[in-house]
Design a protein around this motif. Structure first.
Motif, PDB file in Angstrom:
ATOM      1  N   LEU A  12       1.170  -1.004   0.004  1.00  0.00           N
ATOM      2  CA  LEU A  12      -0.505   0.193  -0.142  1.00  0.00           C
ATOM      3  C   LEU A  12       0.541   1.637  -0.423  1.00  0.00           C
ATOM      4  O   LEU A  12       0.574   2.047  -0.773  1.00  0.00           O
ATOM      5  N   VAL A  13       1.547   1.664   1.089  1.00  0.00           N
ATOM      6  CA  VAL A  13       2.565   2.277   0.967  1.00  0.00           C
ATOM      7  C   VAL A  13       3.413   2.417  -0.239  1.00  0.00           C
ATOM      8  O   VAL A  13       3.546   3.681  -1.017  1.00  0.00           O
ATOM      9  N   ALA A  14       3.940   1.386  -1.134  1.00  0.00           N
ATOM     10  CA  ALA A  14       4.727   1.426  -2.365  1.00  0.00           C
ATOM     11  C   ALA A  14       3.865   2.306  -3.484  1.00  0.00           C
ATOM     12  O   ALA A  14       4.014   2.499  -4.059  1.00  0.00           O
ATOM     13  N   THR A  15       1.983   1.437  -3.200  1.00  0.00           N
ATOM     14  CA  THR A  15       1.244   2.339  -4.225  1.00  0.00           C
ATOM     15  C   THR A  15       1.394   3.238  -4.165  1.00  0.00           C
ATOM     16  O   THR A  15       1.160   4.173  -4.848  1.00  0.00           O
ATOM     17  N   LEU A  16       1.260   3.984  -2.887  1.00  0.00           N
ATOM     18  CA  LEU A  16       1.324   5.410  -2.663  1.00  0.00           C
ATOM     19  C   LEU A  16       2.327   6.623  -2.978  1.00  0.00           C
ATOM     20  O   LEU A  16       2.184   7.705  -3.791  1.00  0.00           O
ATOM     21  N   VAL A  17       3.130   5.630  -2.968  1.00  0.00           N
ATOM     22  CA  VAL A  17       4.412   6.173  -2.718  1.00  0.00           C
ATOM     23  C   VAL A  17       4.516   6.618  -4.707  1.00  0.00           C
ATOM     24  O   VAL A  17       5.069   7.987  -5.700  1.00  0.00           O
ATOM     25  N   PHE A  18       4.914   5.434  -5.095  1.00  0.00           N
ATOM     26  CA  PHE A  18       4.771   5.757  -6.863  1.00  0.00           C
ATOM     27  C   PHE A  18       3.321   6.624  -7.748  1.00  0.00           C
ATOM     28  O   PHE A  18       2.763   7.313  -8.704  1.00  0.00           O
ATOM     29  N   SER A  19       2.387   6.362  -6.787  1.00  0.00           N
ATOM     30  CA  SER A  19       1.344   7.333  -7.434  1.00  0.00           C
ATOM     31  C   SER A  19       1.109   8.482  -7.543  1.00  0.00           C
ATOM     32  O   SER A  19       0.477   9.848  -8.396  1.00  0.00           O
ATOM     33  N   GLN A  20       1.680   9.495  -6.195  1.00  0.00           N
ATOM     34  CA  GLN A  20       2.480  10.792  -5.915  1.00  0.00           C
ATOM     35  C   GLN A  20       3.781  10.913  -6.793  1.00  0.00           C
ATOM     36  O   GLN A  20       3.621  12.225  -7.466  1.00  0.00           O
ATOM     37  N   ALA A  21       4.882  10.158  -7.305  1.00  0.00           N
ATOM     38  CA  ALA A  21       5.418  10.516  -7.805  1.00  0.00           C
ATOM     39  C   ALA A  21       4.893  10.414  -9.728  1.00  0.00           C
ATOM     40  O   ALA A  21       5.046  11.890  -9.947  1.00  0.00           O
ATOM     41  N   GLU A  22       4.264   9.651 -10.353  1.00  0.00           N
ATOM     42  CA  GLU A  22       3.870   9.911 -11.103  1.00  0.00           C
ATOM     43  C   GLU A  22       2.333  10.759 -11.263  1.00  0.00           C
ATOM     44  O   GLU A  22       2.531  11.823 -12.157  1.00  0.00           O
ATOM     45  N   SER A  23       2.247  11.264 -10.308  1.00  0.00           N
ATOM     46  CA  SER A  23       1.125  12.582 -10.582  1.00  0.00           C
ATOM     47  C   SER A  23       1.859  14.040 -10.160  1.00  0.00           C
ATOM     48  O   SER A  23       2.235  15.036 -11.019  1.00  0.00           O
ATOM     49  N   ASP A  24       3.246  14.283  -9.035  1.00  0.00           N
ATOM     50  CA  ASP A  24       4.169  15.315  -9.907  1.00  0.00           C
ATOM     51  C   ASP A  24       4.764  15.098 -11.267  1.00  0.00           C
ATOM     52  O   ASP A  24       5.246  16.599 -11.575  1.00  0.00           O
ATOM     53  N   SER A  25       4.856  13.696 -11.315  1.00  0.00           N
ATOM     54  CA  SER A  25       6.019  14.022 -12.726  1.00  0.00           C
ATOM     55  C   SER A  25       4.882  14.830 -14.599  1.00  0.00           C
ATOM     56  O   SER A  25       5.310  15.429 -14.887  1.00  0.00           O
ATOM     57  N   GLN A  26       3.503  14.581 -14.070  1.00  0.00           N
ATOM     58  CA  GLN A  26       2.781  14.681 -14.815  1.00  0.00           C
ATOM     59  C   GLN A  26       2.249  16.409 -14.987  1.00  0.00           C
ATOM     60  O   GLN A  26       2.208  17.493 -15.865  1.00  0.00           O
ATOM     61  N   GLU A  27       2.530  16.812 -13.729  1.00  0.00           N
ATOM     62  CA  GLU A  27       2.424  18.025 -13.621  1.00  0.00           C
ATOM     63  C   GLU A  27       3.156  19.011 -12.661  1.00  0.00           C
ATOM     64  O   GLU A  27       3.009  19.564 -14.458  1.00  0.00           O
ATOM     65  N   LYS A  28       4.645  18.664 -13.490  1.00  0.00           N
ATOM     66  CA  LYS A  28       5.496  19.283 -13.871  1.00  0.00           C
ATOM     67  C   LYS A  28       5.431  19.369 -15.533  1.00  0.00           C
ATOM     68  O   LYS A  28       5.774  20.200 -15.931  1.00  0.00           O
ATOM     69  N   SER A  29       5.277  18.066 -16.095  1.00  0.00           N
ATOM     70  CA  SER A  29       5.610  17.987 -17.338  1.00  0.00           C
ATOM     71  C   SER A  29       4.455  19.196 -17.832  1.00  0.00           C
ATOM     72  O   SER A  29       4.540  20.366 -19.358  1.00  0.00           O
ATOM     73  N   ALA A  30       3.046  19.224 -17.837  1.00  0.00           N
ATOM     74  CA  ALA A  30       2.054  20.179 -18.102  1.00  0.00           C
ATOM     75  C   ALA A  30       2.669  21.752 -17.295  1.00  0.00           C
ATOM     76  O   ALA A  30       2.767  22.345 -18.323  1.00  0.00           O
ATOM     77  N   VAL A  31       3.595  21.721 -16.808  1.00  0.00           N
ATOM     78  CA  VAL A  31       4.141  22.885 -16.281  1.00  0.00           C
ATOM     79  C   VAL A  31       4.972  23.536 -17.802  1.00  0.00           C
ATOM     80  O   VAL A  31       5.742  24.315 -18.077  1.00  0.00           O
TER      81      VAL A  31
END
Length: 51
Positions: A12-31
């Motif tokens: 569960l922790v690994a899934t949450l960390v991966f999900s947050q990292a992916e979200s941050d990556s998409q946000e950075k890409s959009a910026v």
């Protein structure tokens, strides 16, 4: 049983960390895309300073 609970919690922790990292990556890409799409401002360019 205890090992199963620990394994599930780690998953569960690994899934949450991966999900947050992916979200941050998409946000950075959009910026970055927004910055790239903005036209250059001539009054801020070095060429304008030397005119």
């Amino acid at each position: 049983m205890k090992q199963l609970v620990v394994s599930v919690l780690l998953l569960l922790v690994a899934t949450l960390v991966f999900s947050q990292a992916e979200s941050d990556s998409q946000e950075k890409s959009a910026v970055n895309e927004t910055i790239i799409e903005q036209p250059a401002q001539p009054e801020n360019s070095l060429a304008h300073l030397y005119k």
